[in-house]
Design a protein around this motif. Sequence first.
Motif, PDB file in Angstrom:
ATOM      1  N   LEU A  16       7.587 -14.181  -8.351  1.00 23.26           N
ATOM      2  CA  LEU A  16       7.383 -13.867  -6.834  1.00 23.26           C
ATOM      3  C   LEU A  16       6.550 -12.615  -6.513  1.00 23.26           C
ATOM      4  CD1 LEU A  16      10.946 -15.316  -5.677  1.00 23.26           C
ATOM      5  CD2 LEU A  16       8.752 -16.404  -5.644  1.00 23.26           C
ATOM      6  N   GLY A  17       5.927 -12.425  -5.854  1.00 29.94           N
ATOM      7  CA  GLY A  17       5.029 -11.164  -5.180  1.00 29.94           C
ATOM      8  C   GLY A  17       4.712 -10.393  -6.253  1.00 29.94           C
ATOM      9  N   TRP A  18       3.865 -11.041  -6.938  1.00 31.14           N
ATOM     10  CA  TRP A  18       3.189  -9.955  -8.081  1.00 31.14           C
ATOM     11  C   TRP A  18       2.067  -9.099  -7.139  1.00 31.14           C
ATOM     12  CZ3 TRP A  18       2.360 -12.873 -13.220  1.00 31.14           C
ATOM     13  CH2 TRP A  18       3.625 -12.692 -13.944  1.00 31.14           C
ATOM     14  N   THR A  19       1.637  -9.712  -5.932  1.00 35.42           N
ATOM     15  CA  THR A  19       0.684  -8.950  -5.207  1.00 35.42           C
ATOM     16  C   THR A  19       1.106  -7.488  -4.997  1.00 35.42           C
ATOM     17  OG1 THR A  19       1.293 -10.110  -3.196  1.00 35.42           O
ATOM     18  CG2 THR A  19      -0.768 -10.723  -4.489  1.00 35.42           C
ATOM     19  N   ARG A  20       2.298  -7.268  -4.944  1.00 33.83           N
ATOM     20  CA  ARG A  20       2.795  -5.868  -4.684  1.00 33.83           C
ATOM     21  C   ARG A  20       2.153  -4.849  -5.511  1.00 33.83           C
ATOM     22  NH1 ARG A  20       8.350  -5.137  -5.899  1.00 33.83           N
ATOM     23  NH2 ARG A  20       8.486  -3.471  -4.454  1.00 33.83           N
ATOM     24  N   ARG A  21       2.266  -4.963  -6.710  1.00 36.10           N
ATOM     25  CA  ARG A  21       1.764  -4.082  -7.771  1.00 36.10           C
ATOM     26  C   ARG A  21       1.363  -4.813  -9.321  1.00 36.10           C
ATOM     27  NH1 ARG A  21       3.077   1.545  -8.235  1.00 36.10           N
ATOM     28  NH2 ARG A  21       3.152   2.069 -10.508  1.00 36.10           N
ATOM     29  N   SER A  22       0.113  -5.045  -9.590  1.00 41.19           N
ATOM     30  CA  SER A  22      -0.207  -5.843 -10.695  1.00 41.19           C
ATOM     31  C   SER A  22       0.037  -5.317 -12.017  1.00 41.19           C
ATOM     32  CB  SER A  22      -1.628  -6.046 -10.724  1.00 41.19           C
ATOM     33  OG  SER A  22      -2.604  -4.783 -10.281  1.00 41.19           O
ATOM     34  N   ALA A  23      -0.103  -3.679 -11.917  1.00 39.51           N
ATOM     35  CA  ALA A  23       0.319  -2.748 -12.998  1.00 39.51           C
ATOM     36  C   ALA A  23       2.028  -3.103 -13.589  1.00 39.51           C
ATOM     37  CB  ALA A  23       0.199  -1.529 -13.090  1.00 39.51           C
ATOM     38  N   THR A  37       2.512  13.290  -8.289  1.00 41.76           N
ATOM     39  CA  THR A  37       2.011  13.297  -6.904  1.00 41.76           C
ATOM     40  C   THR A  37       0.695  12.418  -6.858  1.00 41.76           C
ATOM     41  OG1 THR A  37       3.013  15.287  -6.173  1.00 41.76           O
ATOM     42  CG2 THR A  37       1.330  14.438  -4.719  1.00 41.76           C
ATOM     43  N   GLY A  38       0.642  11.431  -5.998  1.00 42.83           N
ATOM     44  CA  GLY A  38      -0.577  10.543  -5.939  1.00 42.83           C
ATOM     45  C   GLY A  38       0.104   9.252  -5.203  1.00 42.83           C
ATOM     46  N   SER A  39      -0.941   8.254  -5.171  1.00 42.87           N
ATOM     47  CA  SER A  39      -0.957   6.925  -4.329  1.00 42.87           C
ATOM     48  C   SER A  39       0.098   6.113  -5.411  1.00 42.87           C
ATOM     49  CB  SER A  39      -2.182   6.381  -4.095  1.00 42.87           C
ATOM     50  OG  SER A  39      -3.099   6.318  -5.145  1.00 42.87           O
ATOM     51  N   ALA A  40       0.091   6.185  -6.779  1.00 49.77           N
ATOM     52  CA  ALA A  40       0.591   5.364  -7.574  1.00 49.77           C
ATOM     53  C   ALA A  40       0.597   6.200  -8.999  1.00 49.77           C
ATOM     54  CB  ALA A  40       0.092   4.086  -7.760  1.00 49.77           C
ATOM     55  N   VAL A  99       1.043   8.607 -18.721  1.00 45.99           N
ATOM     56  CA  VAL A  99       1.028   8.101 -17.677  1.00 45.99           C
ATOM     57  C   VAL A  99      -0.608   7.921 -16.998  1.00 45.99           C
ATOM     58  CG1 VAL A  99       3.264   8.160 -16.772  1.00 45.99           C
ATOM     59  CG2 VAL A  99       1.501   9.891 -15.865  1.00 45.99           C
ATOM     60  N   LEU A 100      -0.902   7.038 -16.134  1.00 50.56           N
ATOM     61  CA  LEU A 100      -2.096   6.893 -15.393  1.00 50.56           C
ATOM     62  C   LEU A 100      -1.742   7.625 -13.845  1.00 50.56           C
ATOM     63  CD1 LEU A 100      -4.902   6.565 -16.367  1.00 50.56           C
ATOM     64  CD2 LEU A 100      -4.610   4.328 -15.072  1.00 50.56           C
ATOM     65  N   ARG A 101      -2.259   8.457 -13.376  1.00 49.56           N
ATOM     66  CA  ARG A 101      -1.995   9.070 -11.976  1.00 49.56           C
ATOM     67  C   ARG A 101      -3.248   8.408 -11.188  1.00 49.56           C
ATOM     68  NH1 ARG A 101      -4.155  12.969  -9.045  1.00 49.56           N
ATOM     69  NH2 ARG A 101      -3.100  13.694  -7.068  1.00 49.56           N
ATOM     70  N   THR A 161      -2.020   0.015  -7.601  1.00 57.22           N
ATOM     71  CA  THR A 161      -3.141   0.201  -8.836  1.00 57.22           C
ATOM     72  C   THR A 161      -4.267  -0.336  -8.576  1.00 57.22           C
ATOM     73  OG1 THR A 161      -1.903  -1.171 -10.171  1.00 57.22           O
ATOM     74  CG2 THR A 161      -1.087   0.844  -9.939  1.00 57.22           C
ATOM     75  N   GLY A 162      -4.585  -1.185  -7.604  1.00 54.87           N
ATOM     76  CA  GLY A 162      -5.669  -1.900  -7.489  1.00 54.87           C
ATOM     77  C   GLY A 162      -7.075  -1.298  -7.413  1.00 54.87           C
ATOM     78  N   TRP A 163      -8.300  -1.787  -7.711  1.00 58.07           N
ATOM     79  CA  TRP A 163      -9.540  -1.381  -7.867  1.00 58.07           C
ATOM     80  C   TRP A 163      -9.979  -0.877  -6.524  1.00 58.07           C
ATOM     81  CZ3 TRP A 163     -14.544  -2.340  -5.946  1.00 58.07           C
ATOM     82  CH2 TRP A 163     -15.531  -1.939  -6.888  1.00 58.07           C
ATOM     83  N   TYR A 164      -9.409  -1.693  -5.305  1.00 57.95           N
ATOM     84  CA  TYR A 164     -10.149  -1.441  -4.106  1.00 57.95           C
ATOM     85  C   TYR A 164      -9.380  -0.376  -3.667  1.00 57.95           C
ATOM     86  CZ  TYR A 164     -12.980  -5.577  -4.058  1.00 57.95           C
ATOM     87  OH  TYR A 164     -14.033  -6.833  -4.240  1.00 57.95           O
TER      88      TYR A 164
END
Length: 432
Positions: free
Chosen positions: A194-201, A299-302, A316-318, A341-344
């Motif tokens: 369920l709900g993998w669109t939340r965060r594919s990473a 600090t960052g969006s993800a 980690v990848l920031r 963590t999406g491309w867009y």
Amino acid sequence: MWKKILIGVAVVGLAAAGVARPWRDAPGDVVPSGLELPWMWQATVDMDPPGRASMLVGGDTIGFNGTDIFDSEGKIAVVGRGGDYRTLLNGGWDSIVAGEDVLLSPDGRRVVRPAVDQDGLEVIDLESGASRVYPAPDLAVAAAPTQAPGWSGPVAWAPDGRSVLAEVYAGDDTHLALLDLETSAVAPIGDRILGWTRRSASRAAFAPDVRHIAVSSGTSVMLVDRAGEAAWTTDLGDRAYLGGTGAFSPDGKLIAISQLEGCLDRCDRDALAARRWTITYLDAVTGAVVAGPAFPAVTGSAVRVLGWSRGRDLVVLRYSPEDGAYREAIDDGSVQGWNDTGWYETGHVTLQSLSPGGEARTLLDPPDGVLTMDVAQDLLQAGAFGGAVPAANPFPARPIIFWALVPIACLGVILVPLVFWGVTVIRRRRAL
């Protein structure tokens, strides 16, 4: 004088052709400290295999996406340990993500991705350029018994490199399955996800023993074995996520969780950029929240956990948000299209190392336009960072190069005579 000019032109020509690198060393068995952007016509892996790779890179420059007029397709750059850049062509999939859609094997010898123009998973040998496509799995999916399942794409490599965890689709449902690369056997893992669109990473992570897998489903994380049997399930809530494919500690006792402090609903770019992420832990045996190494907040969006370096530091990848990024409210149906963590949603990424009780150290800050990365686990775990910056040489090249060179050549045919004519006119006037 003319002799010196000719020698200089020859050296430049050899360097451009990839025959000589007079100013650049190959990184070797180490992750480079910097990157160059690939050329749009960069040779592909099957044309000229780069050998074992240190990392995969993706983004939104012309070298990754081509142009709308020609060569419009997503490309992933493979950075070889010998310093060569090669590409994987992915059809019209501009937004393909290194580290999520295309995965580098733990030893850097292979990549796995969705097969292009056919239903299957493709595993490509970077040393030979050869590939093998694994067809759609022969599984009975209870939720869609009349629809044949197919591979959506890879999720994670097993640490021993012998199997790959992948998504299986059947109708609107998504499931997990384990693909044995030697026997082609496919084993279903758990129930509908369920709900993998939340965060594919944050979809899943293998334990070091290869026998257990942490899997995200909705806001929960569960531990399953290779037969799909669940040992426990823990609900993380809306502000916490499985850290990434490298979430398990080296001893397999802890599972790293990315905990959000900051904006969750109706977040503009500034609010997304100001988010703080801390690392918390689940006990791998019980699923209970436990204490662990205290890493500095990021600090960052993800933030995505890639693995543990030298058994101590967390790599980690920031993520920084794209200009104009906006996350809708969590209870808004449109938020299902959002991916941290999406491309867009991503404007930039940096590779960082977190030390217990210390600070975040930048390992690699790539050029603008790089949005996605994956790093070979053998180099990451050894702490092999800081290598020479490899040169993205324009040759060898794909035939598409002629589409770029022909207009330039035609322009040169017109401009060069005009320049010489102008110089001649000016000299004559000065002579009068």
